[in-house]
Design a protein around this motif. Structure first.
Motif, PDB file in Angstrom:
ATOM      1  N   GLU A 130      -7.153  12.199   1.236  1.00 18.72           N
ATOM      2  CA  GLU A 130      -6.685  12.842   2.463  1.00 18.72           C
ATOM      3  C   GLU A 130      -5.754  11.912   3.253  1.00 18.72           C
ATOM      4  OE1 GLU A 130      -9.713  12.672   1.417  1.00 18.72           O
ATOM      5  OE2 GLU A 130     -10.600  14.693   1.361  1.00 18.72           O
ATOM      6  N   SER A 131      -4.637  12.472   3.703  1.00 21.58           N
ATOM      7  CA  SER A 131      -3.646  11.781   4.544  1.00 21.58           C
ATOM      8  C   SER A 131      -2.984  10.590   3.863  1.00 21.58           C
ATOM      9  CB  SER A 131      -4.277  11.326   5.870  1.00 21.58           C
ATOM     10  OG  SER A 131      -4.762  12.442   6.597  1.00 21.58           O
ATOM     11  N   ALA A 132      -3.158  10.460   2.552  1.00 21.78           N
ATOM     12  CA  ALA A 132      -2.443   9.402   1.828  1.00 21.78           C
ATOM     13  C   ALA A 132      -0.982   9.790   1.661  1.00 21.78           C
ATOM     14  CB  ALA A 132      -3.087   9.165   0.466  1.00 21.78           C
ATOM     15  N   GLN A 133      -0.121   8.782   1.427  1.00 21.93           N
ATOM     16  CA  GLN A 133       1.302   9.022   1.192  1.00 21.93           C
ATOM     17  C   GLN A 133       1.717   8.368  -0.121  1.00 21.93           C
ATOM     18  OE1 GLN A 133       3.939   8.216   4.546  1.00 21.93           O
ATOM     19  NE2 GLN A 133       2.189   8.284   5.961  1.00 21.93           N
ATOM     20  N   VAL A 134       2.399   9.135  -0.941  1.00 18.41           N
ATOM     21  CA  VAL A 134       2.983   8.605  -2.172  1.00 18.41           C
ATOM     22  C   VAL A 134       4.487   8.855  -2.054  1.00 18.41           C
ATOM     23  CG1 VAL A 134       2.965   8.627  -4.683  1.00 18.41           C
ATOM     24  CG2 VAL A 134       0.872   9.191  -3.427  1.00 18.41           C
ATOM     25  N   LEU A 135       5.267   7.777  -1.976  1.00 17.94           N
ATOM     26  CA  LEU A 135       6.663   7.899  -1.547  1.00 17.94           C
ATOM     27  C   LEU A 135       7.653   7.747  -2.695  1.00 17.94           C
ATOM     28  CD1 LEU A 135       6.301   5.942   1.816  1.00 17.94           C
ATOM     29  CD2 LEU A 135       6.121   8.421   1.398  1.00 17.94           C
ATOM     30  N   ASP A 136       8.924   7.804  -2.350  1.00 18.01           N
ATOM     31  CA  ASP A 136      10.037   7.985  -3.277  1.00 18.01           C
ATOM     32  C   ASP A 136       9.989   7.046  -4.487  1.00 18.01           C
ATOM     33  OD1 ASP A 136      10.518   8.936  -0.662  1.00 18.01           O
ATOM     34  OD2 ASP A 136      12.638   9.202  -1.158  1.00 18.01           O
TER      35      ASP A 136
ATOM     36  N   GLY B 282      -5.701   7.892   3.341  1.00 20.67           N
ATOM     37  CA  GLY B 282      -4.953   7.123   4.327  1.00 20.67           C
ATOM     38  C   GLY B 282      -4.083   6.020   3.767  1.00 20.67           C
ATOM     39  N   SER B 283      -4.049   5.868   2.466  1.00 16.31           N
ATOM     40  CA  SER B 283      -3.241   4.802   1.863  1.00 16.31           C
ATOM     41  C   SER B 283      -1.764   5.184   1.825  1.00 16.31           C
ATOM     42  CB  SER B 283      -3.731   4.517   0.436  1.00 16.31           C
ATOM     43  OG  SER B 283      -5.098   4.138   0.438  1.00 16.31           O
ATOM     44  N   VAL B 284      -0.912   4.164   1.707  1.00 16.59           N
ATOM     45  CA  VAL B 284       0.528   4.392   1.588  1.00 16.59           C
ATOM     46  C   VAL B 284       1.009   3.714   0.313  1.00 16.59           C
ATOM     47  CG1 VAL B 284       2.792   4.061   2.608  1.00 16.59           C
ATOM     48  CG2 VAL B 284       0.825   4.524   4.084  1.00 16.59           C
ATOM     49  N   VAL B 285       1.395   4.516  -0.670  1.00 16.70           N
ATOM     50  CA  VAL B 285       1.972   4.004  -1.908  1.00 16.70           C
ATOM     51  C   VAL B 285       3.476   3.913  -1.674  1.00 16.70           C
ATOM     52  CG1 VAL B 285       2.270   4.363  -4.382  1.00 16.70           C
ATOM     53  CG2 VAL B 285       0.134   5.072  -3.260  1.00 16.70           C
ATOM     54  N   THR B 286       3.981   2.707  -1.544  1.00 14.69           N
ATOM     55  CA  THR B 286       5.369   2.485  -1.133  1.00 14.69           C
ATOM     56  C   THR B 286       6.360   2.886  -2.230  1.00 14.69           C
ATOM     57  OG1 THR B 286       5.121   0.196  -1.865  1.00 14.69           O
ATOM     58  CG2 THR B 286       4.789   0.644   0.480  1.00 14.69           C
ATOM     59  N   PRO B 287       7.630   3.122  -1.844  1.00 16.34           N
ATOM     60  CA  PRO B 287       8.628   3.571  -2.815  1.00 16.34           C
ATOM     61  C   PRO B 287       8.738   2.646  -4.029  1.00 16.34           C
ATOM     62  CG  PRO B 287       9.476   3.798  -0.598  1.00 16.34           C
ATOM     63  CD  PRO B 287       8.172   3.088  -0.471  1.00 16.34           C
ATOM     64  N   GLY B 288       8.829   3.248  -5.216  1.00 20.47           N
ATOM     65  CA  GLY B 288       9.020   2.505  -6.444  1.00 20.47           C
ATOM     66  C   GLY B 288       7.763   1.898  -7.037  1.00 20.47           C
ATOM     67  N   THR B 289       6.626   2.049  -6.396  1.00 17.20           N
ATOM     68  CA  THR B 289       5.373   1.459  -6.902  1.00 17.20           C
ATOM     69  C   THR B 289       4.919   2.177  -8.172  1.00 17.20           C
ATOM     70  OG1 THR B 289       4.686   0.861  -4.660  1.00 17.20           O
ATOM     71  CG2 THR B 289       2.963   0.958  -6.341  1.00 17.20           C
ATOM     72  N   LYS B 290       4.423   1.420  -9.136  1.00 21.34           N
ATOM     73  CA  LYS B 290       3.893   1.984 -10.373  1.00 21.34           C
ATOM     74  C   LYS B 290       2.394   1.687 -10.431  1.00 21.34           C
ATOM     75  CE  LYS B 290       8.258   2.626 -11.494  1.00 21.34           C
ATOM     76  NZ  LYS B 290       8.910   3.951 -11.376  1.00 21.34           N
TER      77      LYS B 290
END
Length: 279
Positions: A145-151, A164-172
């Motif tokens: 819930e409320s996590a972000q998986v980005l570009d 609530g986690s944020v997976v930053t852009p380009g992360t594998k």
């Protein structure tokens, strides 16, 4: 005096408008070819962009308040829940089979700052309020819930991202791992039980989506009938006969001996005798 006169005029005009509306509605109902029964839920927003409409099957559950926009393809038995938005306006969104997009979640794509479509695999559970933006989520994943998986990020098969986690852009994220935090980092490898639970979660959500689909498909006539049945069951005394509940003691579908067996329904010759005696 002036305000009172204005109020009377407003009441008169509004009453006339309502009557005119009722007349027009009646005329429209009489001339329509295909009858339409209004539902008690607002319409789902399926929106085409540049002539490209979402591809949604009959076995998908898309909640009444969800929005599915543009180049979006939903796999079989995939669900989009209340308040969620799946927007493929500047690129493509592909969601596999038996996946779910939770309440108020947002799935989007990128074009201006990088050309990234969004791909979500089979048996994926996207938690409520999550943001899935221009990334790839492979099969059998749970995004909290409320996590972000980005570009440009990629979440490997059999992986989980904590709420609530944020997976930053380009992360594998490799397969079989638990990630969490902001920015998200590897926490540990998933256990075999946790990996098995991913598929179970997807299946449980699928069953729940079926129940919601049935309820949301009902029209007001069905709801009124169900309410009448509910009130009947509440008010009916235990001693009353309910024809909808089979009696375990009935015989050959004819009821209980002594209740129906001795009637003229099952003994027509008795009815003939009564008819002759009444002459």
């Amino acid at each position: 005096v002036m305000s009172s006169l204005t109020a009377r005029v407003a009441v008169t005009v509004s009453g006339a408008a309502r009557r005119m509306g009722a007349i027009l509605d009646s005329v429209g109902a009489n001339v329509e070819v295909a009858k339409y029964t209004e539902k008690l839920v607002p319409s789902t927003r399926f929106v085409a962009v540049d002539g490209v409409a979402p591809k949604v099957g009959t076995n998908n559950f898309v909640a009444p308040s969800a929005s599915v926009i543009g180049s979006v393809k939903l796999g079989e038995h995939t669900s989009v829940w209340y308040g969620a938005t799946v927007r493929g306006d500047v690129n493509d969104v592909s969601i596999g089979k038996k996946s779910s997009i939770g309440d108020r979640a947002v799935v989007h794509v990128a074009k201006i700052q990088g050309d990234h479509a969004t791909s979500i695999g089979d048996n994926v559970t996207i938690g409520a309020g999550a943001v899935i933006h221009a990334c790839t989520i492979e099969d059998l994943c749970v995004i909290g819930e409320s996590a972000q998986v980005l570009d440009g990020a990629v979440v490997g098969t059999n992986s989980m991202v904590e709420a609530g986690s944020v997976v930053t852009p380009g992360t594998k994220i490799p397969s079989g791992q638990l990630w969490g935090g902001s920015p998200a980092k590897k926490i540990r490898e998933l256990t075999s039980d946790e990996i098995a639970a991913i598929a179970e979660t997807a299946h449980d959500t699928l069953e729940l989506a079926f129940l919601h689909s049935v309820e949301n498909s009902k029209d007001y006539k069905t709801l009124i009938s169900e309410e009448e049945d509910r009130l009947d069951r509440e008010l009916r005394k235990d001693a009353w006969f309910d024809p909808n509940i089979p009696d375990p003691d009935e015989v050959l579908g004819q009821g209980l001996p002594g209740r129906i067996f001795n009637s003229t329904l099952t003994h027509p010759e008795e009815g003939l005798k009564m008819k002759e005696q009444s002459k």
